[in-house]
Design a protein around this motif. Structure first.
Motif, PDB file in Angstrom:
ATOM      1  N   ASN A  52       0.824  -1.226   0.000  1.00  0.00           N
ATOM      2  CA  ASN A  52       0.000   0.000   0.000  1.00  0.00           C
ATOM      3  C   ASN A  52       0.856   1.272   0.000  1.00  0.00           C
ATOM      4  N   ARG A  53       2.005   1.223  -0.694  1.00  0.00           N
ATOM      5  CA  ARG A  53       2.870   2.397  -0.827  1.00  0.00           C
ATOM      6  C   ARG A  53       3.028   2.754  -2.296  1.00  0.00           C
ATOM      7  N   SER A  54       2.739   4.007  -2.618  1.00  0.00           N
ATOM      8  CA  SER A  54       2.869   4.439  -4.012  1.00  0.00           C
ATOM      9  C   SER A  54       4.338   4.638  -4.378  1.00  0.00           C
ATOM     10  N   GLN A  55       4.585   4.713  -5.654  1.00  0.00           N
ATOM     11  CA  GLN A  55       5.940   4.849  -6.201  1.00  0.00           C
ATOM     12  C   GLN A  55       5.836   5.787  -7.398  1.00  0.00           C
ATOM     13  N   PRO A  56       6.630   6.868  -7.442  1.00  0.00           N
ATOM     14  CA  PRO A  56       6.487   7.825  -8.544  1.00  0.00           C
ATOM     15  C   PRO A  56       6.935   7.285  -9.901  1.00  0.00           C
ATOM     16  N   VAL A  57       7.685   6.190  -9.911  1.00  0.00           N
ATOM     17  CA  VAL A  57       8.185   5.628 -11.173  1.00  0.00           C
ATOM     18  C   VAL A  57       7.031   5.001 -11.964  1.00  0.00           C
ATOM     19  N   LYS A  58       7.028   5.220 -13.275  1.00  0.00           N
ATOM     20  CA  LYS A  58       6.013   4.636 -14.162  1.00  0.00           C
ATOM     21  C   LYS A  58       6.585   3.397 -14.862  1.00  0.00           C
ATOM     22  N   PHE A  59       5.693   2.525 -15.332  1.00  0.00           N
ATOM     23  CA  PHE A  59       6.139   1.302 -15.996  1.00  0.00           C
ATOM     24  C   PHE A  59       6.961   1.622 -17.242  1.00  0.00           C
ATOM     25  N   ALA A  60       6.552   2.663 -17.971  1.00  0.00           N
ATOM     26  CA  ALA A  60       7.325   3.067 -19.160  1.00  0.00           C
ATOM     27  C   ALA A  60       8.745   3.456 -18.770  1.00  0.00           C
ATOM     28  N   ASP A  61       8.917   4.101 -17.603  1.00  0.00           N
ATOM     29  CA  ASP A  61      10.266   4.472 -17.132  1.00  0.00           C
ATOM     30  C   ASP A  61      11.117   3.221 -16.924  1.00  0.00           C
ATOM     31  N   ILE A  62      10.492   2.181 -16.358  1.00  0.00           N
ATOM     32  CA  ILE A  62      11.207   0.914 -16.129  1.00  0.00           C
ATOM     33  C   ILE A  62      11.644   0.311 -17.469  1.00  0.00           C
ATOM     34  N   LEU A  63      10.734   0.282 -18.435  1.00  0.00           N
ATOM     35  CA  LEU A  63      11.040  -0.300 -19.748  1.00  0.00           C
ATOM     36  C   LEU A  63      12.156   0.474 -20.439  1.00  0.00           C
ATOM     37  N   LEU A  64      12.124   1.803 -20.331  1.00  0.00           N
ATOM     38  CA  LEU A  64      13.181   2.636 -20.929  1.00  0.00           C
ATOM     39  C   LEU A  64      14.513   2.392 -20.229  1.00  0.00           C
ATOM     40  N   ILE A 125       9.306 -11.560 -17.348  1.00  0.00           N
ATOM     41  CA  ILE A 125       7.934 -11.155 -17.029  1.00  0.00           C
ATOM     42  C   ILE A 125       7.693  -9.690 -17.395  1.00  0.00           C
ATOM     43  N   VAL A 126       8.727  -8.863 -17.285  1.00  0.00           N
ATOM     44  CA  VAL A 126       8.587  -7.450 -17.679  1.00  0.00           C
ATOM     45  C   VAL A 126       8.326  -7.366 -19.182  1.00  0.00           C
ATOM     46  N   ARG A 127       9.068  -8.170 -19.950  1.00  0.00           N
ATOM     47  CA  ARG A 127       8.835  -8.220 -21.406  1.00  0.00           C
ATOM     48  C   ARG A 127       7.419  -8.711 -21.709  1.00  0.00           C
ATOM     49  N   ALA A 128       7.001  -9.772 -21.013  1.00  0.00           N
ATOM     50  CA  ALA A 128       5.673 -10.345 -21.255  1.00  0.00           C
ATOM     51  C   ALA A 128       4.577  -9.314 -20.969  1.00  0.00           C
ATOM     52  N   ILE A 129       4.718  -8.567 -19.871  1.00  0.00           N
ATOM     53  CA  ILE A 129       3.720  -7.551 -19.530  1.00  0.00           C
ATOM     54  C   ILE A 129       3.700  -6.449 -20.595  1.00  0.00           C
ATOM     55  N   SER A 130       4.882  -6.031 -21.044  1.00  0.00           N
ATOM     56  CA  SER A 130       4.939  -4.951 -22.039  1.00  0.00           C
ATOM     57  C   SER A 130       4.365  -5.398 -23.383  1.00  0.00           C
ATOM     58  N   ASP A 131       4.438  -6.723 -23.669  1.00  0.00           N
ATOM     59  CA  ASP A 131       3.903  -7.252 -24.932  1.00  0.00           C
ATOM     60  C   ASP A 131       2.450  -7.701 -24.831  1.00  0.00           C
ATOM     61  N   GLY A 132       1.841  -7.529 -23.637  1.00  0.00           N
ATOM     62  CA  GLY A 132       0.465  -7.965 -23.453  1.00  0.00           C
ATOM     63  C   GLY A 132       0.333  -9.464 -23.226  1.00  0.00           C
ATOM     64  N   ARG A 133       1.443 -10.142 -22.876  1.00  0.00           N
ATOM     65  CA  ARG A 133       1.423 -11.589 -22.640  1.00  0.00           C
ATOM     66  C   ARG A 133       1.577 -11.913 -21.154  1.00  0.00           C
ATOM     67  N   GLY A 134       1.416 -10.931 -20.311  1.00  0.00           N
ATOM     68  CA  GLY A 134       1.664 -11.106 -18.884  1.00  0.00           C
ATOM     69  C   GLY A 134       0.526 -11.803 -18.160  1.00  0.00           C
ATOM     70  N   PRO A 135       0.671 -11.955 -16.853  1.00  0.00           N
ATOM     71  CA  PRO A 135      -0.359 -12.614 -16.050  1.00  0.00           C
ATOM     72  C   PRO A 135      -1.640 -11.792 -15.980  1.00  0.00           C
ATOM     73  N   ARG A 136      -2.713 -12.462 -15.635  1.00  0.00           N
ATOM     74  CA  ARG A 136      -4.031 -11.811 -15.527  1.00  0.00           C
ATOM     75  C   ARG A 136      -4.021 -10.731 -14.453  1.00  0.00           C
ATOM     76  N   LYS A 137      -3.372 -11.028 -13.314  1.00  0.00           N
ATOM     77  CA  LYS A 137      -3.259 -10.059 -12.222  1.00  0.00           C
ATOM     78  C   LYS A 137      -1.788  -9.934 -11.852  1.00  0.00           C
ATOM     79  N   ALA A 138      -1.322  -8.703 -11.690  1.00  0.00           N
ATOM     80  CA  ALA A 138       0.087  -8.517 -11.332  1.00  0.00           C
ATOM     81  C   ALA A 138       0.315  -7.109 -10.810  1.00  0.00           C
ATOM     82  N   THR A 139       1.362  -6.968 -10.021  1.00  0.00           N
ATOM     83  CA  THR A 139       1.836  -5.650  -9.605  1.00  0.00           C
ATOM     84  C   THR A 139       3.348  -5.722  -9.458  1.00  0.00           C
ATOM     85  N   MET A 140       4.031  -4.645  -9.837  1.00  0.00           N
ATOM     86  CA  MET A 140       5.482  -4.595  -9.699  1.00  0.00           C
ATOM     87  C   MET A 140       5.831  -3.806  -8.449  1.00  0.00           C
ATOM     88  N   LEU A 141       6.831  -4.305  -7.719  1.00  0.00           N
ATOM     89  CA  LEU A 141       7.260  -3.650  -6.487  1.00  0.00           C
ATOM     90  C   LEU A 141       8.760  -3.403  -6.556  1.00  0.00           C
TER      91      LEU A 141
END
Length: 201
Positions: A52-64, A125-141
């Motif tokens: 339950n802690r937010s993180q200012p980083v966006k998923f696109a930032d991680i991919l870049l 798994i990061v690649r799979a999520i970015s390609d739309g092949r990831g799990p049904r439910k997920a969160t990155m920490l």
């Protein structure tokens, strides 16, 4: 406990798959009003993730940052990929990413945490999520919470934490506001009552 000690064939401890909910008197600021999902607990220690802690980083930032996409690709990412949740998982190894996810995605590096939830900390798994092949439910920490031998048990004995069985819905709920209160509601406690009781400790 180091993350490396979390192995698929480990003995599951009694707090595995449980929530820890910080009591109002929690003195460690890292865990004030925290809800922690425990992934491994044994005589060697414990590790888990604050959910339950937010993180200012966006998923696109991680991919870049990982050079999985370039700036042009980032602009073209689908809405659901751009909005993939990134949270602060804890104060240990904050530069490291972990994905908690439903068990419909498994790779060689995925570690079952419970019957329904797995943990993967590799690029696949990061690649799979970015390609739309990831799990049904997920969160990155980013980062995790860790305790040495006997440390967590001592904190619980000092009334630092409540624990209860984890709720998959709450783990993957993208609304962080009020997650602390919703976790307490799982065991029939309201924060107002908890504060009053803590005052009489």
């Amino acid at each position: 406990m180091a993350f490396s000690t979390l192995k698929p064939d480990r003995e599951r401890g009694f707090l595995d798959g449980q929530f820890l909910i910080a009591m109002p008197g929690m003195s460690d600021g890292n865990f004030s009003r925290a809800v922690v999902y425990i992934c491994a607990h044994s005589a060697a220690g414990a590790m888990g993730f604050i959910i339950n802690r937010s993180q200012p980083v966006k998923f696109a930032d991680i991919l870049l940052h990982l050079n999985l996409i370039d700036q042009n690709d980032a602009i073209m990412l689908p809405h659901e990929t751009r909005d993939f949740p990134i949270q602060c998982g804890g104060p240990v190894e904050t530069g490291r990413g972990f994905v908690l996810h439903s068990d419909d995605y498994l790779s060689d590096s995925s570690i079952p945490v419970s019957d329904d939830i797995s943990l993967t900390a590799t690029l696949d798994i990061v690649r799979a999520i970015s390609d739309g092949r990831g799990p049904r439910k997920a969160t990155m920490l980013l980062g995790y919470a860790g305790w040495g031998p006997g440390q967590l048990e001592a904190e619980i004995a000092r009334n630092g934490w409540l624990n209860c069985p984890a709720s998959e819905d709450l783990i993957f709920d993208r609304s962080l506001d009020g997650k602390y209160e919703r976790a307490l509601a799982l065991i029939g406690i309201s924060p107002a009552t908890l504060s009053a009781e803590a005052g009489h400790a």
